[in-house]
Structure formats: C-alpha cells, structure tokens
Design a protein around this motif. Structure first.
Motif, PDB file in Angstrom:
ATOM      1  N   LYS A  62      61.818  -2.076  53.893  1.00  0.00           N
ATOM      2  CA  LYS A  62      60.694  -1.158  53.772  1.00  0.00           C
ATOM      3  C   LYS A  62      60.496  -0.799  52.304  1.00  0.00           C
ATOM      4  N   LYS A  63      59.422  -0.100  52.023  1.00  0.00           N
ATOM      5  CA  LYS A  63      59.092   0.282  50.662  1.00  0.00           C
ATOM      6  C   LYS A  63      60.264   1.016  50.021  1.00  0.00           C
ATOM      7  N   GLY A  64      60.682   0.509  48.853  1.00  0.00           N
ATOM      8  CA  GLY A  64      61.784   1.121  48.122  1.00  0.00           C
ATOM      9  C   GLY A  64      63.150   0.548  48.436  1.00  0.00           C
ATOM     10  N   ASP A  65      63.230  -0.421  49.347  1.00  0.00           N
ATOM     11  CA  ASP A  65      64.532  -0.977  49.733  1.00  0.00           C
ATOM     12  C   ASP A  65      65.036  -2.006  48.730  1.00  0.00           C
ATOM     13  N   THR A  66      66.356  -2.160  48.695  1.00  0.00           N
ATOM     14  CA  THR A  66      67.026  -3.195  47.911  1.00  0.00           C
ATOM     15  C   THR A  66      67.795  -4.099  48.855  1.00  0.00           C
ATOM     16  N   VAL A  67      67.602  -5.405  48.694  1.00  0.00           N
ATOM     17  CA  VAL A  67      68.350  -6.403  49.462  1.00  0.00           C
ATOM     18  C   VAL A  67      69.397  -7.008  48.548  1.00  0.00           C
ATOM     19  N   LEU A  68      70.664  -6.863  48.914  1.00  0.00           N
ATOM     20  CA  LEU A  68      71.772  -7.443  48.154  1.00  0.00           C
ATOM     21  C   LEU A  68      72.241  -8.713  48.846  1.00  0.00           C
ATOM     22  N   ILE A  69      72.371  -9.808  48.056  1.00  0.00           N
ATOM     23  CA  ILE A  69      72.772 -11.105  48.622  1.00  0.00           C
ATOM     24  C   ILE A  69      74.152 -11.462  48.102  1.00  0.00           C
ATOM     25  N   ARG A  70      75.094 -11.590  49.004  1.00  0.00           N
ATOM     26  CA  ARG A  70      76.456 -11.946  48.623  1.00  0.00           C
ATOM     27  C   ARG A  70      76.572 -13.451  48.405  1.00  0.00           C
ATOM     28  N   PRO A  71      77.607 -13.916  47.710  1.00  0.00           N
ATOM     29  CA  PRO A  71      77.716 -15.334  47.345  1.00  0.00           C
ATOM     30  C   PRO A  71      77.611 -16.270  48.544  1.00  0.00           C
ATOM     31  N   GLY A  72      76.972 -17.422  48.285  1.00  0.00           N
ATOM     32  CA  GLY A  72      76.853 -18.440  49.319  1.00  0.00           C
ATOM     33  C   GLY A  72      75.667 -19.337  49.078  1.00  0.00           C
ATOM     34  N   ALA A  73      75.603 -20.426  49.848  1.00  0.00           N
ATOM     35  CA  ALA A  73      74.485 -21.369  49.826  1.00  0.00           C
ATOM     36  C   ALA A  73      73.697 -21.166  51.116  1.00  0.00           C
ATOM     37  N   TYR A  74      72.468 -20.683  50.988  1.00  0.00           N
ATOM     38  CA  TYR A  74      71.665 -20.273  52.134  1.00  0.00           C
ATOM     39  C   TYR A  74      70.652 -21.368  52.465  1.00  0.00           C
ATOM     40  N   ALA A  75      70.842 -22.020  53.601  1.00  0.00           N
ATOM     41  CA  ALA A  75      69.984 -23.128  54.016  1.00  0.00           C
ATOM     42  C   ALA A  75      68.766 -22.566  54.754  1.00  0.00           C
ATOM     43  N   GLU A  76      67.831 -22.033  53.996  1.00  0.00           N
ATOM     44  CA  GLU A  76      66.641 -21.418  54.595  1.00  0.00           C
ATOM     45  C   GLU A  76      65.506 -21.406  53.587  1.00  0.00           C
ATOM     46  N   ASP A  77      64.290 -21.245  54.109  1.00  0.00           N
ATOM     47  CA  ASP A  77      63.122 -20.954  53.294  1.00  0.00           C
ATOM     48  C   ASP A  77      62.900 -19.440  53.324  1.00  0.00           C
ATOM     49  N   VAL A  78      62.404 -18.888  52.227  1.00  0.00           N
ATOM     50  CA  VAL A  78      62.219 -17.440  52.131  1.00  0.00           C
ATOM     51  C   VAL A  78      60.786 -17.134  51.709  1.00  0.00           C
ATOM     52  N   THR A  79      60.174 -16.151  52.397  1.00  0.00           N
ATOM     53  CA  THR A  79      58.837 -15.678  52.038  1.00  0.00           C
ATOM     54  C   THR A  79      58.843 -14.158  51.992  1.00  0.00           C
ATOM     55  N   ILE A  80      58.332 -13.608  50.894  1.00  0.00           N
ATOM     56  CA  ILE A  80      58.134 -12.157  50.782  1.00  0.00           C
ATOM     57  C   ILE A  80      56.636 -11.913  50.741  1.00  0.00           C
ATOM     58  N   HIS A  81      56.087 -11.271  51.773  1.00  0.00           N
ATOM     59  CA  HIS A  81      54.671 -10.925  51.746  1.00  0.00           C
ATOM     60  C   HIS A  81      54.460  -9.598  52.467  1.00  0.00           C
ATOM     61  N   SER A  82      53.352  -8.946  52.131  1.00  0.00           N
ATOM     62  CA  SER A  82      53.014  -7.644  52.710  1.00  0.00           C
ATOM     63  C   SER A  82      54.135  -6.640  52.474  1.00  0.00           C
ATOM     64  N   LYS A  83      54.786  -6.730  51.325  1.00  0.00           N
ATOM     65  CA  LYS A  83      55.863  -5.820  50.964  1.00  0.00           C
ATOM     66  C   LYS A  83      55.523  -5.148  49.636  1.00  0.00           C
ATOM     67  N   GLU A  84      56.084  -3.943  49.442  1.00  0.00           N
ATOM     68  CA  GLU A  84      55.848  -3.191  48.214  1.00  0.00           C
ATOM     69  C   GLU A  84      57.147  -2.532  47.768  1.00  0.00           C
ATOM     70  N   ASN A  85      57.418  -2.629  46.462  1.00  0.00           N
ATOM     71  CA  ASN A  85      58.608  -1.990  45.874  1.00  0.00           C
ATOM     72  C   ASN A  85      59.891  -2.421  46.588  1.00  0.00           C
ATOM     73  N   VAL A  86      60.123  -3.718  46.598  1.00  0.00           N
ATOM     74  CA  VAL A  86      61.342  -4.277  47.200  1.00  0.00           C
ATOM     75  C   VAL A  86      62.081  -5.071  46.129  1.00  0.00           C
ATOM     76  N   ARG A  87      63.396  -4.868  46.050  1.00  0.00           N
ATOM     77  CA  ARG A  87      64.242  -5.596  45.107  1.00  0.00           C
ATOM     78  C   ARG A  87      65.138  -6.557  45.881  1.00  0.00           C
ATOM     79  N   LEU A  88      65.219  -7.794  45.367  1.00  0.00           N
ATOM     80  CA  LEU A  88      66.085  -8.819  45.960  1.00  0.00           C
ATOM     81  C   LEU A  88      67.101  -9.208  44.891  1.00  0.00           C
ATOM     82  N   ILE A  89      68.343  -8.767  45.039  1.00  0.00           N
ATOM     83  CA  ILE A  89      69.345  -8.901  43.995  1.00  0.00           C
ATOM     84  C   ILE A  89      70.499  -9.764  44.497  1.00  0.00           C
ATOM     85  N   GLY A  90      70.677 -10.937  43.885  1.00  0.00           N
ATOM     86  CA  GLY A  90      71.773 -11.812  44.252  1.00  0.00           C
ATOM     87  C   GLY A  90      73.019 -11.525  43.435  1.00  0.00           C
ATOM     88  N   ALA A  91      74.137 -12.078  43.873  1.00  0.00           N
ATOM     89  CA  ALA A  91      75.414 -11.862  43.190  1.00  0.00           C
ATOM     90  C   ALA A  91      75.475 -12.583  41.852  1.00  0.00           C
TER      91      ALA A  91
END
Length: 346
Positions: A62-91
């Motif tokens: 949700k608005k203002g959230d931070t997503v933290l990604i721990r180490p690893g190889a992620y076999a996926e496609d990623v899409t960020i849309h219809s989002k506001e003020n979101v941080r995606l922070i990897g290790a």
C-alpha cells in the motif's frame, strides 16, 4: 417542593454534562494523529518472510510501504503498476537477481494504461528476456539506484526518472532508450551495447558523470525533437562518441571523448552547444552527418581540447585520470570526465 425541584435540575444538569462528554470523546480521539509504524513487507525464498515471491509482496503493498527482498535468484516476472510511494529494496545487486520467466522484459514499472508514481528500486540485478530487461511506462517519480540491468532498459512517456549508480549493459540493441520521457542519469556505468543511450521523440534527458564504453556504435545518440544535456561524462572505446541528429537541441560540456572511432556527429538540422570537451579519437573528432559522414573541424569551439586524458588503465576499465593529467581546473570544471583524478594531480 422547592427543594425537590432544585434536586431534579441538579440531576438533569449532571446527566446532560456526562452525555456531552461521551459524545465528544470519539471526536477528540479521531483528531489524535496515528503513530503506528509501518512494518516492511519481507520477501524470502526460504519462507522466513511474509512472501515467497516479489510480485506477491508488490501486489500487497500500500501507499508508503517498503518491500525488502532477501538474497536469492527469483524466477519470476515483476510488474509494479497502480502503486504510489512504494520502495523495493533488495539485499544488494550481487545478492538478489530477478531471472524472469515468460515475458519479454523481466521487470515493468507501469502497465498501459496504468502508471506508477514515486517508486524507488535498489539493490537488485535484473536479467533480460527476449532482448529486454526492464521497461518503464506511463509513470512519474521513478528512481533506480545501485541496480544492475543485464539488457535493455526502455522508457516510454515517463517523467521525473532518476537513474543513479547503476550498471547497465549487454544489450544487443541499446543499453538505455528514452522515448518521450524526462530523466536524469548520473554516475552510471553503461557497457557492451549497440548504442549506449538513445534519446528520442520529445524526451528531455540529462546525462551527468556517466561512463559509457564498448558500444558498437555511438555512446549516445539523440534524435527527433529531443533535448539532451551531456555534462562531465566519459565516452571511451566506442564506435563513436555522440551523434546529434534530427532537430534535437543539445549541450555537451566537460566530457572526455577518447579512444573512439570518431568523436561528435552533428546533423545540419540539429543544434549543439560545445564547451570544454577533451577529444582524442582515431578518426575525426567532429563530423557532419551524411552518407558517409564528413569531417567538420569548424565545429570545434576554442574551449575544446585535443589531448590524451591519461587514464589509469583502460584495459581494466579504470577510467580515472592519472595524477599527471592535464584535465584539471578546466573552465568551471575541477576536472573533466566522469571520474575524479588520482590524488596529487597538479
């Protein structure tokens, strides 16, 4: 009888006062600011977080959230849309890799007709699939820093983009392509593409203190009605330095353009303000576009230099300036190019 009336009035007054306090209590509570601290959404392949996939965490954010990604190889496609003020922070870009799965372009910010606003992404590596690694569409306020992109990064109709301290390369076409977008690229390393950076349409892009190397053709190409400012970059070991085509309006100042097949190419219909660039290329430093391009030494301004930059070690991609370089205190620049000279420069 008089005393009884007085007692009734007193009881009624107390009841009304108590009722007023009860009615006012929710209003007073509602006015108090919430002080609950938002907890990050954690993604981990080993199940130690709330989510196993990055996309699940993004969808839940949700608005203002931070997503933290721990180490690893992620076999996926990623899409960020219809989002506001979101941080995606990897290790870290050496610890988190998004591999992709099926889609052309492994990571998308925005999705027609839905955009995304004020999105920050850092600490990850994004692989390519189908020739593309990352796309930005119809968004605003998108920030990438300390991200490795293995393949093309494509933008279309995005505003207020900042790309800083990233490593982008290995595309069979263009490393970074801007179409009708507004962006700043600062302190990136862009390598091993057909073109390093392409600026097209009605884009407005500022390139500052980037290193662009080993492009098959030009490090930078500006076309159509785009506007580009090239300030303090190092374009080295490319097919060419920069091409200014179409009706583009440009400025190129404080750059090192060295060890390329040629330097700057300028179309008659484009405009470029050159100042304080250091040029040393195997062919002509200044060309007019044509078939073939024609030498145009008249394009050289008095402030541009023809000099060996004296890089530390070009074979090892160490494009810092040696202590004995002549490219310090040039005009308003403490030094030319993207990387500071070694200590002890005169």
């Amino acid at each position: 009888m008089k005393n009884m009336k007085n007692c009734l009035f007193a009881v009624l007054f107390v009841c009304l006062s108590a009722s007023a306090q009860v009615l006012s209590l929710p209003i007073a509570q509602a006015e108090e600011p919430a002080s609950v601290e938002r907890q990050p959404l954690v993604v981990a392949l080993d199940g130690s977080g709330q989510f196993l996939s990055i996309q699940e965490a993004v969808d839940a954010a949700k608005k203002g959230d931070t997503v933290l990604i721990r180490p690893g190889a992620y076999a996926e496609d990623v899409t960020i849309h219809s989002k506001e003020n979101v941080r995606l922070i990897g290790a870290g870009m050496d610890q988190v890799t998004i591999l992709g799965r099926e889609r052309v372009g492994v990571f998308h910010v925005g999705k027609w007709p839905y955009g995304a606003t004020n999105i920050e992404i850092s600490g990850i590596t994004i692989n390519e699939h189908g020739g593309h690694a990352m796309g930005m569409f119809n968004g605003r306020g998108i920030v990438l820093h300390h991200v490795r992109v293995k393949g093309m990064l494509f933008t279309q109709q995005v505003e207020d983009v900042r790309i800083e301290d990233c490593i982008i390369g290995g595309s069979e076409t263009t490393g970074v392509q801007f179409a009708n977008s507004q962006a700043v690229m600062r302190s990136n390393f862009i390598h091993d593409n057909d073109h390093g950076v392409s600026v097209a349409g009605k884009s407005t892009v500022r390139l500052e203190r980037n290193v662009i190397t080993r492009s098959l053709f030009e490090a930078v190409i500006v076309n159509d009605q785009a506007k580009a400012t090239l300030l303090g970059n190092t374009f080295v070991k490319n097919g060419g330095g920069a091409a200014f085509l179409g009706t583009s309006q440009n400025e190129a100042s404080g750059n090192i353009v060295s060890l390329n097949a040629y330097g700057f190419v300028v179309a008659p219909s484009s405009r470029v303000l050159f100042s304080y660039n250091a040029m040393q290329n195997s062919g002509s430093n200044y060309l007019r576009s044509g078939t073939p391009n024609q030498p145009a030494p008249e394009l050289k301004p008095d402030s541009d230099l023809t000099v060996d930059p004296r890089f530390v070690d070009t074979a090892r991609d160490d494009f810092r300036l040696r202590a004995d370089t002549a490219l310090v205190k040039i005009g308003e620049f403490p030094y030319l190019g993207a990387l500071p000279p070694l200590a002890g420069s005169h």
